[in-house]
Scaffold this active site. Structure first.
Site, PDB file in Angstrom:
ATOM      1  N   CYS A  33       0.811  -1.229   0.000  1.00  0.00           N
ATOM      2  CA  CYS A  33       0.000   0.000   0.000  1.00  0.00           C
ATOM      3  C   CYS A  33       0.840   1.273   0.000  1.00  0.00           C
ATOM      4  CB  CYS A  33      -0.888   0.017   1.232  1.00  0.00           C
ATOM      5  SG  CYS A  33       0.102  -0.021   2.724  1.00  0.00           S
ATOM      6  N   CYS A 102      -0.927  -5.446   6.853  1.00  0.00           N
ATOM      7  CA  CYS A 102      -0.611  -4.234   7.610  1.00  0.00           C
ATOM      8  C   CYS A 102       0.192  -4.556   8.865  1.00  0.00           C
ATOM      9  CB  CYS A 102      -1.880  -3.495   8.021  1.00  0.00           C
ATOM     10  SG  CYS A 102      -3.048  -3.321   6.677  1.00  0.00           S
TER      11      CYS A 102
HETATM   12 FE1  FES Z   1      -1.208   0.229   4.367  1.00  0.00          FE
HETATM   13 FE2  FES Z   1      -2.589  -1.058   6.107  1.00  0.00          FE
HETATM   14  S1  FES Z   1      -3.267  -0.396   4.171  1.00  0.00           S
HETATM   15  S2  FES Z   1      -0.522  -0.536   6.216  1.00  0.00           S
END
Ligand code: FES
Length: 125
Positions: A33, A102
């Site tokens: 992400c 995450c």
């Molecule tokens: Fe990036 Fe959770 S979506 S760390």
């Protein structure tokens, strides 16, 4: 979608911030992400006396970092290196599968901070 514990750590993150005279600092990015996390540790007698974090990440990243600072504080370097991302997720009562990545940030950043500390100590010898 999130457990009570996740929501609690997300709303009231423990140990957020910097340690200006940290003995070890570790920053990692999440390739999935693009979020970023930095962990700071203070070490005394091979034990983590203080652990703090800063993150530019999602709610799950905040909750997992907050949780890992609580798990790691007071542990020896050796014990802290054994904390895994699943330990963090389990202590939070689980994470939705889509958010499991995450929790990598928290564990990886903690381990990076410890390795930074170990490297610095090695260099001082
Ligand atoms: Fe990036 Fe959770 S979506 S760390």
């Amino acid at each position: 979608m999130y457990s009570e514990k996740v929501m609690d750590h997300f709303r009231n993150p423990r140990n957020i911030g910097e340690i200006p005279d940290a003995d070890g600092v570790g920053t990692v990015g999440n390739p999935v992400c693009g979020d970023l996390m930095t962990m700071y540790i203070k070490v005394e007698d091979a034990t983590l006396k203080d652990v703090k974090f800063k993150t530019f990440g999602c709610g799950a990243a905040v909750a997992t970092s907050s949780m890992i600072t609580e798990l790691a504080k007071g542990k020896t370097i050796e014990e802290a290196l054994k904390i895994t991302r699943s330990d963090v997720a389990d202590s939070l009562g689980g994470l939705p599968p889509i958010k499991m990545h995450c929790s990598n940030l928290a564990a990886d950043a903690l381990h990076a901070a410890i390795n930074d500390y170990l490297k610095k100590r090695e260099a001082e010898k």
